[in-house]
Design a protein around this motif. Structure first.
Motif, PDB file in Angstrom:
ATOM      1  N   LYS A   1       9.228 -32.651 -17.858  1.00 50.25           N
ATOM      2  CA  LYS A   1       9.047 -31.883 -19.106  1.00 50.25           C
ATOM      3  C   LYS A   1       9.826 -30.574 -19.046  1.00 50.25           C
ATOM      4  N   PHE A   2       9.799 -29.985 -17.852  1.00 52.40           N
ATOM      5  CA  PHE A   2      10.473 -28.706 -17.684  1.00 52.40           C
ATOM      6  C   PHE A   2      11.972 -28.842 -17.959  1.00 52.40           C
ATOM      7  N   VAL A   3      12.557 -29.883 -17.403  1.00 55.23           N
ATOM      8  CA  VAL A   3      13.996 -30.074 -17.572  1.00 55.23           C
ATOM      9  C   VAL A   3      14.324 -30.353 -19.029  1.00 55.23           C
ATOM     10  N   ASN A   4      13.467 -31.124 -19.684  1.00 58.47           N
ATOM     11  CA  ASN A   4      13.745 -31.468 -21.072  1.00 58.47           C
ATOM     12  C   ASN A   4      13.343 -30.368 -22.040  1.00 58.47           C
ATOM     13  N   SER A   5      12.785 -29.267 -21.495  1.00 59.93           N
ATOM     14  CA  SER A   5      12.246 -28.243 -22.394  1.00 59.93           C
ATOM     15  C   SER A   5      13.350 -27.500 -23.145  1.00 59.93           C
ATOM     16  N   ASN A   6      14.503 -27.346 -22.520  1.00 59.84           N
ATOM     17  CA  ASN A   6      15.581 -26.743 -23.315  1.00 59.84           C
ATOM     18  C   ASN A   6      16.933 -27.281 -22.885  1.00 59.84           C
TER      19      ASN A   6
ATOM     20  N   PHE B   1      19.661 -26.042 -21.991  1.00 66.11           N
ATOM     21  CA  PHE B   1      20.367 -25.490 -20.852  1.00 66.11           C
ATOM     22  C   PHE B   1      19.955 -26.198 -19.554  1.00 66.11           C
ATOM     23  N   PHE B   2      18.642 -26.288 -19.351  1.00 64.73           N
ATOM     24  CA  PHE B   2      18.170 -26.979 -18.150  1.00 64.73           C
ATOM     25  C   PHE B   2      18.596 -28.434 -18.164  1.00 64.73           C
ATOM     26  N   TYR B   3      18.543 -29.018 -19.332  1.00 64.64           N
ATOM     27  CA  TYR B   3      18.914 -30.426 -19.458  1.00 64.64           C
ATOM     28  C   TYR B   3      20.375 -30.645 -19.053  1.00 64.64           C
ATOM     29  N   ALA B   4      21.238 -29.754 -19.545  1.00 65.38           N
ATOM     30  CA  ALA B   4      22.665 -29.888 -19.241  1.00 65.38           C
ATOM     31  C   ALA B   4      22.914 -29.704 -17.750  1.00 65.38           C
ATOM     32  N   ILE B   5      22.257 -28.715 -17.176  1.00 70.24           N
ATOM     33  CA  ILE B   5      22.453 -28.463 -15.746  1.00 70.24           C
ATOM     34  C   ILE B   5      21.980 -29.672 -14.943  1.00 70.24           C
ATOM     35  N   HIS B   6      20.831 -30.183 -15.313  1.00 67.24           N
ATOM     36  CA  HIS B   6      20.275 -31.322 -14.609  1.00 67.24           C
ATOM     37  C   HIS B   6      21.228 -32.498 -14.666  1.00 67.24           C
ATOM     38  N   LYS B   7      21.787 -32.702 -15.850  1.00 71.66           N
ATOM     39  CA  LYS B   7      22.695 -33.828 -16.010  1.00 71.66           C
ATOM     40  C   LYS B   7      23.964 -33.622 -15.188  1.00 71.66           C
ATOM     41  N   LEU B   8      24.450 -32.402 -15.184  1.00 70.85           N
ATOM     42  CA  LEU B   8      25.655 -32.095 -14.405  1.00 70.85           C
ATOM     43  C   LEU B   8      25.427 -32.406 -12.928  1.00 70.85           C
TER      44      LEU B   8
ATOM     45  N   LEU C   1      23.085 -34.363 -11.624  1.00 75.05           N
ATOM     46  CA  LEU C   1      22.806 -35.782 -11.404  1.00 75.05           C
ATOM     47  C   LEU C   1      24.091 -36.592 -11.454  1.00 75.05           C
ATOM     48  N   ASN C   2      25.031 -36.148 -12.282  1.00 71.93           N
ATOM     49  CA  ASN C   2      26.312 -36.857 -12.373  1.00 71.93           C
ATOM     50  C   ASN C   2      27.316 -36.331 -11.363  1.00 71.93           C
ATOM     51  N   ARG C   3      26.819 -35.665 -10.368  1.00 67.59           N
ATOM     52  CA  ARG C   3      27.637 -35.210  -9.237  1.00 67.59           C
ATOM     53  C   ARG C   3      28.771 -34.315  -9.700  1.00 67.59           C
ATOM     54  N   TRP C   4      28.491 -33.449 -10.623  1.00 66.37           N
ATOM     55  CA  TRP C   4      29.495 -32.526 -11.174  1.00 66.37           C
ATOM     56  C   TRP C   4      30.689 -33.310 -11.723  1.00 66.37           C
ATOM     57  N   TYR C   5      30.481 -34.558 -11.975  1.00 63.70           N
ATOM     58  CA  TYR C   5      31.526 -35.476 -12.479  1.00 63.70           C
ATOM     59  C   TYR C   5      32.677 -35.644 -11.490  1.00 63.70           C
ATOM     60  N   LEU C   6      32.511 -35.141 -10.275  1.00 67.96           N
ATOM     61  CA  LEU C   6      33.636 -35.188  -9.330  1.00 67.96           C
ATOM     62  C   LEU C   6      33.920 -36.610  -8.882  1.00 67.96           C
ATOM     63  N   ASN C   7      32.864 -37.358  -8.643  1.00 67.50           N
ATOM     64  CA  ASN C   7      33.061 -38.717  -8.171  1.00 67.50           C
ATOM     65  C   ASN C   7      33.808 -39.541  -9.215  1.00 67.50           C
ATOM     66  N   ALA C   8      33.377 -39.392 -10.461  1.00 70.01           N
ATOM     67  CA  ALA C   8      34.036 -40.151 -11.527  1.00 70.01           C
ATOM     68  C   ALA C   8      35.491 -39.730 -11.646  1.00 70.01           C
ATOM     69  N   ILE C   9      35.744 -38.431 -11.491  1.00 74.16           N
ATOM     70  CA  ILE C   9      37.127 -37.953 -11.601  1.00 74.16           C
ATOM     71  C   ILE C   9      37.980 -38.529 -10.477  1.00 74.16           C
ATOM     72  N   VAL C  10      37.399 -38.533  -9.277  1.00 77.88           N
ATOM     73  CA  VAL C  10      38.137 -39.114  -8.147  1.00 77.88           C
ATOM     74  C   VAL C  10      38.491 -40.560  -8.454  1.00 77.88           C
ATOM     75  N   TYR C  11      37.525 -41.305  -8.968  1.00 80.21           N
ATOM     76  CA  TYR C  11      37.805 -42.713  -9.270  1.00 80.21           C
ATOM     77  C   TYR C  11      38.860 -42.861 -10.354  1.00 80.21           C
ATOM     78  N   TRP C  12      38.751 -42.026 -11.390  1.00 82.58           N
ATOM     79  CA  TRP C  12      39.754 -42.123 -12.452  1.00 82.58           C
ATOM     80  C   TRP C  12      41.147 -41.811 -11.928  1.00 82.58           C
ATOM     81  N   CYS C  13      41.245 -40.763 -11.109  1.00 85.23           N
ATOM     82  CA  CYS C  13      42.576 -40.324 -10.685  1.00 85.23           C
ATOM     83  C   CYS C  13      43.162 -41.192  -9.587  1.00 85.23           C
ATOM     84  N   PHE C  14      42.313 -41.654  -8.676  1.00 80.46           N
ATOM     85  CA  PHE C  14      42.884 -42.284  -7.478  1.00 80.46           C
ATOM     86  C   PHE C  14      42.586 -43.766  -7.369  1.00 80.46           C
ATOM     87  N   VAL C  15      41.821 -44.307  -8.289  1.00 79.74           N
ATOM     88  CA  VAL C  15      41.610 -45.756  -8.259  1.00 79.74           C
ATOM     89  C   VAL C  15      42.077 -46.378  -9.561  1.00 79.74           C
TER      90      VAL C  15
END
Lengths: 691, 517
Positions: free
Chosen positions: A595-600, A602-609, A611-625
């Motif tokens: 509930k706390f994370v979903n309360s606003n 800002f927290f939601y965005a940070i949590h998602k960032l 959880l998605n590993r700062w998108y670094l893993n996906a970027i690595v895959y896009w660029c190098f695979v």
């Protein structure tokens, strides 16, 4: 050390045996496995013990701050020698590796019980340990590289140990994607990822090695220190810093430092015993060890006027960034092993930070000791935590913490040990090794007097808060609260939750107790290490440390004399804040975290960032695979198959058959036309002759 | 030993009719053991000669061409040893694979006969036996000639002699592909013949330019200083192109995936590891050693050409679905390494390149054998239909991993020893010349090793790991005839990786001599 055996000094012989014994065990393992699968575990544990004892026999050498250096001819054609170098650094490291590996091997006998590929498991485990000890005890970079790649190879084989890619051996959440990239990995994929990603580091490392070899004509650590003309020559061409940074690239790969950190999470597909080995004793510690190996050399060169400060700055910053980056992700991940993996990367970041900052300060030995002390204490509590987590996985049958909960009454021993080791990770004041080592790092960073001291210190403290938070969260989710549906279902089906077997809890029990036990005498342990390293750095590298006059006006009580009050205060505050926040959400459960994370937003965005590993893993895959594969497909389709294949095979063939047809057209078979051409030709010849 | 090299080269040729008759009259097993025995004997001769240092033999030949000689020095001996060791080992491996192939073809022909005659014919078992005997006799006879052709090329001491052996290894190769290949084998056999023959003609052109200008074809008489600079350049380019076709470097590579894909696997395992690398031998001997001034002008182009080939071959390997075509593209990439090392123009780079030949021979030999076992035991070579075989064929899987590691250059396999020495050489020249192009090439070359690793690991994953498909549940491990040769090579890879002096002791002094270090 006058005793000799077969022409070897006893200590020297030990230095060879420490790494040869595990390899020997690996070599005989397939044969033993053929005879009796049951016997393999005795061989494995026995050889691990013998290797550990060999390491222990070298301890007096370290205490006397001696060095053992022994070489034999290796590649005569190039004049390269193989050898062992047992100095205080490598002896202490070898002991940490050997004894923790030994405990993990005991744990494995319980954890891997009944696996039909057990021979393969032991083979690679022994190979792993042998390779790591080879890194530790080698006296030259080329030989280190053998161990280095051996560690990579063993990790590849062990991470994808369950190569049949069953669903339960995957990591990540099935079906979840980040930027279009699946966040769900099979063991074979994970092994490949680890091997290739660390290979990128290895490529840098070998480039650095070859650069140094080019100027120095040797790979040997002693030889490099003996005559430093090579460094002068390299510095003159501006190649000294690049060479060291490239070497550090290898350490970044192996130690999972930013930006080569993403393999570490997927490495969790391996059996937990393997994770414990990778994270506590081998592999990720190899990078730290390498920096500890070459760091004094770089610093000594700096003292001699050949400056390479950028190297230390890079090490410190890479460490700091990694520490924070991975800690933030550890706060939100639902898988217990992944939380521990993030934590490892983050703690290794601390070690790198300390080793880097050391080179930027005047008191090299302070940061050096702090980093290395943290390596030792981390090895103990992280091995313990991983093995405990393995027990949980083993018994609960799920890697998700959301499938656990309320386990404290059923698994009392594991609960207690996990708290002890967890407190070590959090840095609980005065009683854990983790506290002393982390505090030493804080002090080293704070006192370094460098322009970067304050930002680095802030990052270190922030990371410590997060560390305490996620550790509390992990323990809270697993042991507190209500039982999850998964566990209730298990109990209904007649699989009650029970304590792990003896061979499993004893090893992590020992380490958890040690975390606290050594923690109580932590300050003097650290001082002992400090003392040893001070002599070591002085004798081997000529690095002197000036003793600052004791701070007379220190406000600290007597048993804490010599500590930096700011660092100490920061550690205390960080620990209290982290554990307090964790308690509110996960133990006391006063606030529902979801509930706390979903309360606003800002927290939601940070949590998602996070959880998605700062998108670094996906970027690595896009660029190098994805992109390279797409390019290769394009070249294959539009160049290889058209221009080259069609143009040079079919095209030539078609042209030839077309040419044949043209000539064929002249073969009409009509005698008049032949006569006509003959006549015309004759006329032509006559005309030419006449002219 | 007198006439040692003469024996080593000509015994297989002279005794090949015996192998034919043995196969025809008695059967494939005696023919195989006979072939093995001859090759083993000649291999021992070769190794023995290599141990005693440089060996030279000269025999009178025609006035016009000069002497017919054999020379085994630091350059030739690693090539010679690998060629014969592989040939010997693969002779054993050939038997089960080729019998499998003969059976397949026999059934095919029966089907054709059956549909033509329209009668139900009872397949007599004696007909099959006769068929297999006849074919295996022919196979082993051609096999021996193929092997001697390769050895002759690397031992030749005369341009014309070199050319003759160069063609001698081509002809049996053509027949082996055209008779027992897969797919459109005749077409591919012809393609092989045309491409390499066209290359050989260009090579001959270069030889004639040198020989006619100097008035002698003997290696000993080739002095660059006596050649006009433009003639030296033209002939060097012609030789490089001619040998480039054999090496299958970028732009001249297209025959290779077809041929390696179609050739019977033991022959692929000789073509790729042993034969195509002879192109590199030719460049070493003819350009690096005999035309050093021209070489120093061309080196940078070899370097870049090699780099492009490395990356291109690797990228194309990623795109393949056929196991043998995949290995073929990987060979192209590896030949790029050789050329890259040659182009480095330093003693270590050249030594590393030669070491790469040795390790590629070992590694790719293992991998092709693995492919053969899969073809025989599984019946498919498409990645999309394979997977999870490690549990079913553990020995093959372990050997394949060692082979792949050898190609990737991971210690303790021999691959690493070739690779680091070669890259060291490349770096040495880059720094010494202060050349940005070379420095970038060095970096990209190292990155290409990561590419090599990616495609190799992906191959292993798709063949041996992951879920076992339903249709592969009953797959069995290959026969000992096939696995033991593979294990021998795998062991050899590790021995050389830990103790590279076996080869480096001869290679490095030679290369130092050539580069005048």
């Amino acid at each position: 050390m006058a005793t000799e055996l077969m022409g070897f000094e006893i200590g020297t012989l030990s230095a060879w045996l420490v790494w040869i014994l595990p390899f020997a065990a690996a070599m005989i393992m397939p044969g033993i496995g053929k005879l009796s699968q049951n016997a393999t575990k005795f061989i494995a544990v026995g050889f691990a013990l013998m290797s550990a004892i060999s390491a222990a026999t070298m301890i007096p050498v370290a205490l006397e701050a001696h060095e053992l250096h022994h070489q034999i001819m290796w590649i005569e054609a190039i004049g390269l020698k193989a050898g062992v170098l047992a100095d205080p650094l490598s002896i202490i490291m070898a002991n940490v590796v050997a004894w923790i590996s030994f405990l993990i091997m005991i744990y494995s006998t319980g954890y891997m019980k009944g696996d039909k590929d057990i021979t393969r498991f032991w083979f690679w485990m022994m190979f792993f340990i042998g390779s790591m000890q080879l890194i530790v005890l080698s006296d030259n970079l080329l030989q280190v590289f053998f161990g280095w790649e051996g560690v990579g190879l063993a990790s590849y084989a062990l991470i994808s140990f369950w190569y049949r890619d069953k669903k339960k051996d995957h990591v990540g959440t099935e079906g979840r994607t980040v930027l279009g990239m699946l966040d769900y990995y099979a063991p074979t994929h994970a092994g490949m990822k680890a091997f290739i990603m660390t290979k990128v580091g290895d490529v840098m490392m070998i480039a650095g090695m070859l650069l140094i070899f080019l100027f120095a004509g040797t790979f040997g650590f002693k030889e490099l220190m003996g005559n430093t003309d090579w460094a002068t020559a390299m510095a003159a061409q501006g190649l000294l810093v690049p060479a060291f940074v490239l070497l550090f690239g290898g350490a970044m790969g192996k130690s999972a430092q930013f930006p080569l950190n993403e393999w570490l999470l997927e490495a969790m597909t391996g059996p937990t015993a393997v994770s414990a080995l990778i994270h506590a004793a081998t592999m990720v510690k190899a990078g730290v060890f390498l920096v500890a190996r070459i760091g004094p050399l770089v610093f000594a060169l700096g003292a001699a006027g050949i400056l390479a400060d950028q190297f230390f700055e890079i090490v410190a910053w890479v460490g700091a960034i990694t520490a924070l980056l991975l800690a933030t992700q550890g706060m939100v991940n639902p898988e217990i092993k992944k939380v521990l993996a993030y934590s490892t990367g983050s703690q290794i970041g601390y070690m790198m930070m300390a080793l880097g900052v050391a080179g930027l300060s005047h008191q090299y030995v302070d940061g050096y000791t702090a980093g290395f002390f943290h390596l030792i204490s981390h090895a103990m509590f992280k091995a313990s935590l991983f093995m405990a987590a393995g027990s949980l996985l083993h018994i609960v049958g799920s890697r998700f913490m959301t499938d656990m909960g309320g386990l404290r009454k059923h698994m009392k021993k594991t609960y207690a040990f996990m708290w002890a080791a967890g407190l070590g990770l959090m840095g609980a004041p005065f009683i854990t090794t983790g506290f002393w080592s982390k505090d030493a790092i804080f002090a080293a960073v704070y006192e370094s007097g460098n322009e970067w001291a304050l930002p680095l210190f802030a990052i270190a403290v922030l990371t410590a808060i997060i560390t305490a938070f996620y550790t509390t969260r992990m323990i809270g989710l697993v042991f507190f609260g209500k039982k999850s549906k998964h566990i209730e279902k298990m109990e209904e089906e007649g699989h009650p939750i029970h304590e792990a077997s003896v061979s499993m809890w004893v090893p992590y029990g020992i380490l958890a107790v040690l975390t606290i036990g050594i923690g109580i005498i932590g300050l003097s342990a650290e001082e002992g290490l400090h003392h040893t390293f001070e002599y070591y750095l002085k004798n081997s590298f000529g690095i002197y440390s000036s003793h600052a006059a004791a701070d007379e006006s220190s406000i600290l009580p007597e048993f804490l004399q010599g500590l930096n009050p700011v660092a100490l205060g920061a550690s205390l505050v960080a620990f209290a804040t982290g554990i307090g926040l964790g308690y509110i959400f996960y133990i006391g459960r006063w606030v529902d975290p979801v509930k706390f994370v979903n309360s606003n937003i800002f927290f939601y965005a940070i949590h998602k960032l996070f959880l998605n590993r700062w998108y670094l893993n996906a970027i690595v895959y896009w660029c190098f695979v994805t992109t390279p594969l797409w390019l290769a497909r394009g070249v294959s389709r539009y160049f290889e198959k058209t221009a080259i294949d069609y143009g040079m095979n079919d095209g030539v063939q078609k042209a030839a058959s077309w040419g044949a047809k043209v000539i064929q057209g002249t073969q009409t078979g009509v005698s008049q036309s032949y006569l006509f051409v003959f006549g015309a030709g004759l006329l032509f010849v006559v005309l030419i002759l006449l002219m | 030993m007198e006439y040692a090299l003469l024996q080593a080269v000509f015994l297989p040729l002279l005794l090949s009719p015996v192998a034919y008759i043995l196969g025809r009259k008695v059967g494939p097993t005696p023919a195989m053991w006979f072939t093995f025995a001859i090759l083993l004997y000649t291999t021992i001769i070769v190794i023995n000669a290599a141990l005693s240092g440089t060996v030279e033999e000269h025999y009178p030949w025609t006035e016009q061409f000069g002497e017919f000689g054999f020379l085994m020095d630091g350059l030739a001996s690693p090539f010679a040893i690998m060629i014969y060791v592989l040939s010997t080992i693969l002779a054993i491996y050939s038997k089960p694979y080729m019998i499998h192939k003969f059976h397949e073809q026999f059934e095919e022909e029966q089907k054709i006969n059956h549909s033509e005659s329209g009668q139900s014919s009872v397949v007599e078992s004696s007909a099959l036996t006769n068929y297999v005997n006849a074919k295996s006799g022919l196979y082993f006879a051609l096999y021996l000639v193929f092997a001697m052709g390769m050895l002759g090329t690397v031992l030749a001491t005369n341009l014309i002699e070199f050319y003759i052996f160069f063609e001698v290894m081509l002809i049996p190769g053509f027949f082996l592909v055209a008779l027992w290949g897969d797919g459109p084998r005749r077409k591919i056999g012809l393609m092989f013949l045309f491409w390499t023959h066209a290359g050989a003609v260009v090579l001959l052109l270069g030889f004639l330019m040198i020989g006619l200008t100097l008035g002698s074809f003997d290696f000993a008489d080739i002095q660059e200083s006596e050649l006009p600079a433009d003639i030296a350049m033209y002939s060097a380019v012609a030789i490089a192109i001619g040998l480039g076709v054999k090496l299958a470097v970028f732009m001249y590579h297209i025959w290779l995936p077809y041929v390696h894909g179609a050739a019977p696997t033991p022959i692929s395992a000789l073509l790729s590891p042993a034969m195509i690398g002879i192109g590199a031998y030719g460049i070493f001997r003819l350009i690096v050693e005999f035309l050093p001034a021209t070489f120093s002008e061309l080196a940078i182009w070899f370097h870049i050409w090699g780099l492009v080939t490395m990356i291109y071959g690797g990228a194309m390997a990623l795109m393949q679905d056929d196991l043998k075509r995949f290995l073929a593209y990987s060979s192209i990439s590896q030949m790029g390494y050789l050329l890259f090392g040659i182009g480095s123009m330093s003693a270590y780079g050249l030594a590393g390149a030669e070491m790469m030949y040795v390790t590629h021979a070992i590694g790719k030999g293992i991998l092709f054998m693995m492919a053969g076992i899969i073809i025989v035991k599984v019946g498919t070579r498409s990645f999309s239909k394979l997977g999870g075989l490690a549990g079913k064929m553990p020995i093959t899987a372990v050997c394949a991993v060692i082979g792949a590691l050898t190609i990737m250059g991971v210690p303790p396999t021999s691959g690493f020893m070739g690779e680091w020495i070669m890259f060291y050489g490349a770096l040495e020249t880059a720094i010494a010349e202060g050349s940005t192009v070379r420095a970038v090439a060095f970096g990209l070359g190292l990155v290409a090793t990561a590419l090599t690793m990616s495609y190799m690991l992906w191959m292993l994953k798709r063949v041996f790991f992951g879920k076992l498909p339903e249709h592969l549940q009953n797959v069995k491990e290959g026969s000992w005839y096939m696995t033991i040769p593979m294990m021998i090579l795998a062991g050899f890879s590790i021995v050389v990786g830990i103790y590279p002096d076996i080869f480096l002791k001869t290679i490095i002094p030679y290369m130092n001599g050539v580069m005048g270090v």
